[in-house]
Scaffold this motif. Structure first.
Motif, short mmCIF file in Angstrom:
data_model
loop_
_atom_site.label_atom_id
_atom_site.label_comp_id
_atom_site.label_asym_id
_atom_site.label_seq_id
_atom_site.Cartn_x
_atom_site.Cartn_y
_atom_site.Cartn_z
N VAL A 128 1.09 -1.12 -0.01
CA VAL A 128 0.03 -0.13 0.16
C VAL A 128 0.93 1.15 0.05
O VAL A 128 1.92 1.19 0.79
CB VAL A 128 -0.88 -0.14 1.34
N GLY A 129 0.48 2.15 -0.81
CA GLY A 129 1.32 3.46 -0.70
C GLY A 129 0.80 4.03 0.41
O GLY A 129 -0.16 4.80 0.58
N THR A 178 -2.02 9.30 6.14
CA THR A 178 -2.89 9.26 4.83
C THR A 178 -1.93 8.13 4.05
O THR A 178 -1.05 8.22 3.82
CB THR A 178 -2.98 10.74 4.07
N MET A 179 -3.04 7.60 3.20
CA MET A 179 -2.49 6.66 2.30
C MET A 179 -3.38 6.17 1.19
O MET A 179 -4.43 6.80 1.06
CB MET A 179 -2.20 5.00 3.24
N GLU A 180 -2.92 5.40 0.34
CA GLU A 180 -3.76 4.81 -0.91
C GLU A 180 -4.95 4.35 -0.44
O GLU A 180 -4.96 3.44 0.36
CB GLU A 180 -2.63 3.84 -1.55
N LEU A 181 -5.93 4.80 -1.07
CA LEU A 181 -7.22 4.23 -1.02
C LEU A 181 -7.45 3.05 -1.58
O LEU A 181 -7.42 3.11 -2.99
CB LEU A 181 -8.42 5.14 -1.03
N VAL A 182 -7.36 1.71 -1.15
CA VAL A 182 -7.44 0.49 -1.73
C VAL A 182 -8.86 -0.21 -1.70
O VAL A 182 -9.16 -0.43 -0.48
CB VAL A 182 -6.47 -0.66 -1.32
N GLU A 183 -9.53 -0.44 -2.76
CA GLU A 183 -11.03 -1.02 -2.56
C GLU A 183 -11.02 -2.19 -3.27
O GLU A 183 -10.58 -2.46 -4.33
CB GLU A 183 -11.81 -0.07 -3.31
N GLY A 184 -11.48 -3.09 -2.26
CA GLY A 184 -11.58 -4.37 -2.91
C GLY A 184 -11.86 -5.51 -1.70
O GLY A 184 -12.28 -5.10 -0.75
N CYS A 185 -11.82 -6.89 -1.95
CA CYS A 185 -11.95 -7.84 -0.92
C CYS A 185 -10.58 -8.26 -0.28
O CYS A 185 -9.66 -8.18 -0.96
CB CYS A 185 -12.87 -9.06 -1.66
N ASP A 186 -10.73 -9.15 0.82
CA ASP A 186 -9.49 -9.83 1.07
C ASP A 186 -9.13 -10.81 0.13
O ASP A 186 -9.76 -11.29 -0.51
CB ASP A 186 -9.62 -10.06 2.70
N LEU A 187 -7.86 -11.25 0.47
CA LEU A 187 -7.55 -12.23 -0.48
C LEU A 187 -8.18 -13.60 -0.31
O LEU A 187 -8.35 -14.17 -1.72
CB LEU A 187 -5.74 -12.61 -0.27
N LEU A 188 -8.55 -13.97 0.80
CA LEU A 188 -9.28 -15.37 0.67
C LEU A 188 -10.77 -15.18 0.07
O LEU A 188 -11.21 -16.10 -0.74
CB LEU A 188 -9.32 -15.77 1.90
N PHE A 215 -8.33 -2.56 5.87
CA PHE A 215 -7.19 -2.01 6.26
C PHE A 215 -6.59 -2.67 7.52
O PHE A 215 -5.97 -1.98 8.33
CB PHE A 215 -7.22 -0.46 6.43
N GLY A 216 -6.99 -3.98 7.56
CA GLY A 216 -6.19 -4.51 8.86
C GLY A 216 -6.72 -4.18 10.20
O GLY A 216 -6.06 -4.41 10.82
N GLU A 217 -7.74 -3.67 10.12
CA GLU A 217 -8.10 -3.07 11.50
C GLU A 217 -9.15 -3.92 12.29
O GLU A 217 -9.31 -3.42 13.61
CB GLU A 217 -8.86 -1.68 11.37
N ASP A 218 -9.29 -5.07 12.01
CA ASP A 218 -10.06 -6.10 12.68
C ASP A 218 -9.21 -6.58 13.75
O ASP A 218 -8.24 -7.12 13.59
CB ASP A 218 -10.98 -7.00 11.72
N VAL A 261 -3.16 -7.22 -5.87
CA VAL A 261 -2.92 -7.60 -4.49
C VAL A 261 -2.09 -6.51 -3.68
O VAL A 261 -1.00 -6.12 -4.21
CB VAL A 261 -2.50 -8.98 -4.47
N VAL A 262 -2.68 -6.09 -2.55
CA VAL A 262 -1.97 -5.01 -1.82
C VAL A 262 -1.98 -5.53 -0.31
O VAL A 262 -2.66 -5.89 0.33
CB VAL A 262 -2.58 -3.74 -2.11
N LEU A 263 -0.66 -5.63 0.19
CA LEU A 263 -0.40 -5.75 1.48
C LEU A 263 -0.38 -4.61 2.27
O LEU A 263 0.15 -3.65 1.89
CB LEU A 263 1.15 -6.58 1.51
#
Length: 638
Positions: free
Chosen positions: A66-67, A81-91, A111-114, A176-178
């Motif tokens: 992620v940028g 502030t970061m790149e807005l990545v819209e999508g679903c998780d890899l699984l 964004f990994g916040e769960d 895919v974005v980590l």
């Protein structure tokens, strides 16, 4: 919600967890929408982790990471502030049942916040053999991209420590974005410390991570193996209550994916089980993972040394090194010293200081406090912010009685300037015991300045101290004022302050102009060390050393030195270029050109990135991001 200033307009809340809250916002300066992550807690430890999340990726740009854009403070809010990545998780991307709306509603927040420790309850967990429910093409493509991003992170000397599905998003286009670098640590030898607590998500952490032992890149690759297992089978390799889960990782070998699900390809089954090996040394490396996932071979640079490593050859800077050593020796005699190390970009200023620190100050009791200024940060006292973070680490490692003896009288005022210091228990106790807050901000600042000077005096009486601030040209006037107060004569703390900066920025930087002003009266305490281009012989020796000292390559080294014109950075880049067959052939024909190295690097960019670069170059001057994006016909994500 937070005070983000007039620049940002909140569109919606994207997710929240234990460490922060993420919003989609309109950035009126960038001219597009970005993700904004703000801290949920305001204690010193949370602030330290939050800043580390941003700085971990400073200078690392990769399509599968992620940028990150800016780290800033406005009012009482600190945010990224970061790149807005819209999508679903890899699984969800690779398993059809996870794309079902009812199932997707249970997925982790963006964004990994769960903060949950287990997959959704509807995830298949039966031990019986299941039908094939994964998309093989998507599995291969997605995990190949994840491996590329993770390998890039490791190449930058960082360990993620929390690779899991909610931290890996896939856009509708399949990118895919980590994400989420809140637990990132350095892989450098001097900071590869054993953990003092279990951190990460239990289901995905490695056995060594669960047992609080030394971590390496293999720990992250184990987490990727867990995700691959779940992608192939729909279940985790280990499950159950937290304690049982962590114990099973140490002793129980899970069943193979092909024994649980039908249609699992043999190569993916084998890769998954190899990644889940309990012994970290038995797991495949990043390069091996990429190769086994069918990634195109990338020219390896592992056979040569790089200027970015401490093992790199040290050529032509011996005089500058001796000046730094002399300045450090003076501090051991009780005198304060400031070394301004400067030169044009690419002259090797940081390499010089790292060599000095590695060879001179690594005594058992030396405190090396290094920080860096970033042009995309808007933190108070930004030039010293990273240094104080490093100071907090050293204080936390020291014995409590030693820390208590070092603390100045006004430490509570200092903790107001740098809240991260409150992660040190002795300082936190002093803050809790302190009287009510000082009403006058100027008096608060004055007391904080005095306390920092006194703290350094006390630390320097017990340990050799080197403070290094890199890229000082990006500093602010408040930092200059604080540094001036810290090092003003007489009786300044007996520390060595090393400031590195780009000479060409001297007149443009208000921070540099203030610090270099003769009115500060630093006198004999300050020295100027200017680095210029290497002479032809030294440049050739550097190129030859980077090429591996093979006598057969001496002629190539001479051509590289001539083309680089003594700039160490250009030498390094041309050596990288020489690892291509075409470049080596051109060198044999007597041609080594920096232009060819640049064109080769550009050719490796995606088509849209090349198009954007062309428009920036045609402008011939700095232009706003949104202008460049519109001119190149791209759709801006930020």
């Amino acid at each position: 919600m937070g005070d983000f200033g007039e620049r940002f307009e909140v569109v919606r809340r994207l997710g929240a967890g234990g460490m922060g809250v993420v919003f989609e916002v309109q950035d009126h300066v960038r001219g597009g929408r970005v993700a904004l992550k703000t801290m949920r807690l305001r204690d010193g430890a949370s602030l330290y982790r939050f800043k580390n999340e941003f700085r971990a990726l400073a200078g690392v740009i990769h399509p599968n990471l992620v940028g990150l854009y800016e780290l800033a403070t406005h009012g009482t809010s600190t945010f990224i502030t970061m790149e807005l990545v819209e999508g679903c998780d890899l699984l969800a991307h690779v398993r059809p049942e996870r794309r079902d709306p009812a199932f997707a509603a249970t997925l982790s927040a963006p964004f990994g916040e769960d903060a949950s420790e287990s997959p959704p309850a509807s995830a298949p967990r039966s031990s019986g053999r299941s039908g094939r429910r994964f998309d093989e093409d998507r599995v291969r493509s997605s995990f190949r991209q994840l491996a590329r991003g993770l390998a890039a992170l490791h190449a930058a000397g960082k360990l993620h420590r929390d690779v899991k599905p909610s931290n890996v998003l896939v856009t509708p286009e399949g990118r895919v974005v980590l994400l989420d670098f809140g637990l990132v640590v350095s892989l450098e030898a001097d900071s590869q410390l054993t953990q003092d607590a279990i951190v990460g998500t239990p289901e995905y952490m490695s056995p060594e991570q669960a047992s609080i032992t030394q971590l390496t890149e293999a720990s992250d690759w184990y987490s990727v193996g867990v995700m691959l297992y779940e992608a192939l089978t729909g279940r985790l390799p280990h499950s159950g209550a937290r304690l049982k889960l962590l114990m099973d990782k140490q002793a129980v070998v899970p069943p193979r994916p092909r024994d649980i699900a039908s249609g699992v390809p043999d190569d993916l089954d084998a890769l998954c089980m190899d990644q889940l090996a309990r012994d970290p040394n038995a797991r495949p490396t990043g390069a091996e993972v990429l190769q086994r996932l069918g990634d195109a071979p990338v020219p390896s640079l592992a056979t040569r040394r790089s200027l970015s490593t401490l093992e790199a050859p040290f050529v032509g800077r011996e005089g500058a090194l001796r000046e730094l050593e002399a300045a450090f020796a003076a501090t051991r005699e009780g005198r304060a010293r400031i070394a301004f190390v400067h030169g044009e970009s690419g002259m090797g200023k940081s390499v010089l200081v790292r060599r000095f620190l590695d060879g001179t100050t690594r005594t058992a009791d030396a405190w090396v406090l290094a920080g860096r200024c970033y042009d995309n940060e808007s933190m108070p006292y930004k030039a010293l912010d990273g240094v104080v973070d490093a100071l907090s680490r050293s204080l936390r490692r020291a014995a409590r009685e030693e820390v208590d003896a070092m603390l100045p009288r006004g430490v509570h005022a200092l903790a107001k300037l740098f809240p991260v210091l409150a992660r040190v228990e002795g300082i936190a106790s002093a803050v809790r015991r302190s009287a009510s807050a000082i009403a006058d901000p100027q008096e608060q600042r004055r007391r904080g300045f005095v306390a920092l000077r006194e703290l350094f005096e006390r630390v320097a009486s017990q340990h050799p101290v080197v403070v290094w601030i890199d890229d000082l040209q990006w500093g602010d006037l408040d930092s200059a004022a604080l540094l001036g107060e810290l090092m003003r004569p007489p009786d300044a703390p007996a520390i060595l302050l090393v400031c590195t900066y780009r000479t060409e920025e001297t007149l443009r930087s208000a921070c540099l102009r203030a610090l270099l002003d003769p009115a500060l009266h630093l006198g004999d305490a300050a020295c100027s060390i200017e680095l210029s281009a290497l002479d032809r012989e030294d440049a050739e020796d550097l190129a030859h050393a980077l090429l591996g000292r093979d006598p057969a390559l001496r002629e190539h080294a001479a051509r590289i030195a001539a083309e680089a014109q003594g700039v160490p950075f250009f030498v390094d880049e041309l050596v990288r270029h020489m690892h291509s067959i075409q470049a080596m052939s051109a060198s044999r024909a007597g041609r080594v050109r920096l232009e060819d190295a640049i064109l080769e690097r550009i050719s490796q960019l995606p088509a849209d990135a090349r198009d954007l670069l062309e428009h920036v170059v045609l402008a011939g001057r700095p232009i706003a991001r949104d202008v460049a994006v519109r001119a190149s016909g791209l759709e801006s994500t930020a």
